[in-house]
Design a protein around this motif. Structure first.
Motif, PDB file in Angstrom:
ATOM      1  N   PHE A 223       0.850  -1.192   0.000  1.00 56.66           N
ATOM      2  CA  PHE A 223       0.000   0.000   0.000  1.00 56.66           C
ATOM      3  C   PHE A 223       0.887   1.244   0.000  1.00 56.66           C
ATOM      4  CE2 PHE A 223       0.216  -1.590   4.414  1.00 56.66           C
ATOM      5  CZ  PHE A 223       0.806  -0.511   5.067  1.00 56.66           C
ATOM      6  N   ASN A 224       0.293   2.357  -0.401  1.00 58.11           N
ATOM      7  CA  ASN A 224       1.004   3.643  -0.503  1.00 58.11           C
ATOM      8  C   ASN A 224       2.265   3.532  -1.361  1.00 58.11           C
ATOM      9  OD1 ASN A 224      -0.926   4.856   1.148  1.00 58.11           O
ATOM     10  ND2 ASN A 224       0.222   4.453   3.015  1.00 58.11           N
ATOM     11  N   ASN A 225       2.115   2.823  -2.505  1.00 59.09           N
ATOM     12  CA  ASN A 225       3.193   2.738  -3.503  1.00 59.09           C
ATOM     13  C   ASN A 225       4.439   2.012  -2.989  1.00 59.09           C
ATOM     14  OD1 ASN A 225       1.735   4.294  -5.495  1.00 59.09           O
ATOM     15  ND2 ASN A 225       2.209   6.101  -4.278  1.00 59.09           N
ATOM     16  N   TYR A 226       4.266   1.028  -2.117  1.00 65.59           N
ATOM     17  CA  TYR A 226       5.427   0.267  -1.651  1.00 65.59           C
ATOM     18  C   TYR A 226       5.957  -0.610  -2.780  1.00 65.59           C
ATOM     19  CZ  TYR A 226       8.451  -2.631   1.202  1.00 65.59           C
ATOM     20  OH  TYR A 226       9.553  -3.273   1.712  1.00 65.59           O
ATOM     21  N   THR A 227       7.285  -0.581  -3.012  1.00 66.37           N
ATOM     22  CA  THR A 227       7.880  -1.340  -4.119  1.00 66.37           C
ATOM     23  C   THR A 227       9.101  -2.149  -3.694  1.00 66.37           C
ATOM     24  OG1 THR A 227       9.213   0.584  -4.747  1.00 66.37           O
ATOM     25  CG2 THR A 227       7.094   0.298  -5.864  1.00 66.37           C
ATOM     26  N   GLY A 228       9.336  -2.315  -2.403  1.00 64.34           N
ATOM     27  CA  GLY A 228      10.516  -3.044  -1.949  1.00 64.34           C
ATOM     28  C   GLY A 228      10.375  -4.548  -2.114  1.00 64.34           C
ATOM     29  N   SER A 252       8.173  -8.856  -6.629  1.00 57.59           N
ATOM     30  CA  SER A 252       7.049  -8.279  -7.364  1.00 57.59           C
ATOM     31  C   SER A 252       5.802  -8.389  -6.498  1.00 57.59           C
ATOM     32  CB  SER A 252       6.852  -9.013  -8.695  1.00 57.59           C
ATOM     33  OG  SER A 252       5.744  -8.490  -9.403  1.00 57.59           O
ATOM     34  N   LEU A 253       5.222  -7.241  -6.161  1.00 59.82           N
ATOM     35  CA  LEU A 253       4.078  -7.218  -5.244  1.00 59.82           C
ATOM     36  C   LEU A 253       2.849  -6.667  -5.951  1.00 59.82           C
ATOM     37  CD1 LEU A 253       5.908  -5.802  -2.095  1.00 59.82           C
ATOM     38  CD2 LEU A 253       5.499  -8.193  -2.707  1.00 59.82           C
ATOM     39  N   PRO A 254       1.638  -7.138  -5.548  1.00 55.46           N
ATOM     40  CA  PRO A 254       1.364  -8.142  -4.520  1.00 55.46           C
ATOM     41  C   PRO A 254       1.784  -9.544  -4.958  1.00 55.46           C
ATOM     42  CG  PRO A 254      -0.649  -7.577  -5.668  1.00 55.46           C
ATOM     43  CD  PRO A 254       0.396  -6.635  -6.189  1.00 55.46           C
ATOM     44  N   GLY A 255       1.953 -10.433  -3.976  1.00 59.64           N
ATOM     45  CA  GLY A 255       2.359 -11.797  -4.280  1.00 59.64           C
ATOM     46  C   GLY A 255       2.187 -12.685  -3.064  1.00 59.64           C
ATOM     47  N   SER A 256       2.541 -13.966  -3.220  1.00 62.65           N
ATOM     48  CA  SER A 256       2.400 -14.913  -2.116  1.00 62.65           C
ATOM     49  C   SER A 256       3.525 -15.933  -2.153  1.00 62.65           C
ATOM     50  CB  SER A 256       1.046 -15.628  -2.167  1.00 62.65           C
ATOM     51  OG  SER A 256       0.943 -16.413  -3.337  1.00 62.65           O
TER      52      SER A 256
END
Length: 424
Positions: A223-228, A252-256
């Motif tokens: 959320f809020n542009n998280y890209t880590g 690569s998010l979202p993921g599991s």
């Protein structure tokens, strides 16, 4: 008699008019001041032209504006001349959105002269036609945005200790160019939501027989542009249980990821609590945790089934059930399961024993009829035993219980029974 109002009434009227005029003037003055400046400091990134610059904004013209440029007590500018100017022209009504500085190579915009304090830095990013993907980093805080054919805003809050502030810009997705149209700086009055992610674990509890493997789905939602990148670890693992994440990290998010908890035949039967940790590789090292439970049931050596009286039943002695037989018997089993579960007639220990019996029958010949998926472990066990013919064999060889004829009813019993339950 004069029709002129009393002088006191006239005085009150004049006071009201003066008060209203003064209030209207204050509203207009405040409105002008708010419209003229919506930030303590506003940088407009564009070309060398000042014709489309808002009053009070500071022009930043790409490689021409190298640090240190000055405006009042503020020094600013790009650290590297490797910066390009772009313009969407006057067709864009918002002057701050018309132009932008950017490119592919990363660059740093430096500001000095800000008083000590906590500041909110808000960057406008976008273009009328095309895509910009911008990562903005200040100290240990990072945020990103990717916009196509439009504009968006990203914000960070940081403390300034009197030294210069370096704002680093680069491409967020590595493919599209980055860009910045405007940068607004204000004293921070509240926390801006920082980039992060949420962690989920499904299911929360898994049950296995000692020697088996339990799996859990571990999900990450940014959320809020998280890209880590997020890495996983597990704590609370005891001897006899091993943990593995597949994959061990998500870029690569979202993921599991799948958490696999493996046991051995010697694993003690009990409830194990495992703490799952998801840690980001971002500058803030965002960390989330979730607890999962592993219920291990003691395994047992399968023993051959026996008839009442102790005679061992050979697998060859049990004939497969026909499709119609299985269908009919399963309907009865389904009714029985519903009654058992509603009235809680079976204890958990008995369900486990029933599962063990059905597991030991795995080599027996089964019918071909496709049964509906079992809804509970008890139903699964009874379904298997029915298809294998075990329940039928057991019931057919069981001794019959004595049945006594009901005691004849007396006259009054028959009379009141007829009154209370008349024939329809």
């Amino acid at each position: 008699m004069s029709n002129r109002p009393h002088f006191l009434l006239q005085l009150i009227r004049w006071d009201l008019r003066a008060t209203l005029a003064l209030a209207l003037g204050l509203v207009i003055l405040v409105g002008w001041s708010l419209a003229a400046s919506d930030a303590m400091i506003a940088f407009d990134f564009g070309t060398a032209s000042f014709a489309d610059l808002n009053s009070g904004d500071i022009r930043v013209s790409g490689g021409v504006s190298l640090y240190p440029q000055t405006s009042g007590t503020i020094s600013f500018g790009w650290v590297s001349p490797d910066i390009t100017e772009f313009s969407d022209g006057a067709n864009v009504s918002n002057k701050r959105n018309r132009d932008y500085n950017g490119g592919q190579p990363p660059n740093t915009f430096r500001i000095s002269g800000l008083p000590v304090g906590s500041y909110k830095f808000s960057a406008t990013v976008g273009t009328a036609s095309g895509t910009l993907s911008t990562r903005m980093t200040i100290g240990d805080k990072t945020t990103t945005i990717t916009k196509s054919d439009g504009w968006g805003t990203i914000s960070l809050i940081t403390n300034v200790g009197g030294d210069s502030v370096d704002i680093n810009f680069s491409s967020a997705n590595g493919g599209d160019s980055w860009g910045i149209n405007a940068l607004l700086i204000n004293l921070s009055t509240g926390a801006v939501p920082q980039p992060g992610f949420s962690l989920s674990a499904v299911p929360a509890t898994q049950q296995v027989i000692a020697g088996g493997v339990a799996t859990f789905a571990i999900g990450i939602t940014p959320f809020n542009n998280y890209t880590g990148t997020v890495s996983f670890s597990a704590a609370g693992i005891t001897p006899g249980v091993t943990a593995a994440f597949v994959p061990s990290q998500l870029s690569s998010l979202p993921g599991s990821s799948e958490l696999r908890l493996a046991t051995t035949a010697q694993t003690s039967p009990t409830i194990y609590e495992v703490l799952v940790t998801a840690a980001g590789n971002d500058s803030q090292v965002v960390t989330k945790t979730a607890m999962v439970k592993l219920v291990v049931i003691a395994g047992s050596e399968p023993s051959p089934p026996t008839q009442p009286g102790g005679e061992v039943v050979s697998p060859d002695a049990v004939s497969p059930r026909s499709d119609q037989e299985v269908k009919d018997e399963f309907a009865l089993v389904d009714q029985y399961v519903q009654q058992v579960e509603q009235q809680r007639l079976v204890q958990p220990k008995e369900v486990v024993e029933l599962q063990t019996i059905s597991d030991s029958m795995a080599g027996f010949p089964l019918g071909t009829f496709e049964l509906p998926p079992p809804k509970t472990s008890l139903e699964a066990s009874l379904q298997f035993l029915t298809r294998a013919g075990i329940i039928d064999s057991t019931l057919s060889t069981a001794s019959r219980s004595d049945q006594r004829a009901p005691k004849p009813l007396g006259f009054w019993a028959r009379f009141w029974g007829a009154v209370s339950s008349p024939v329809q």
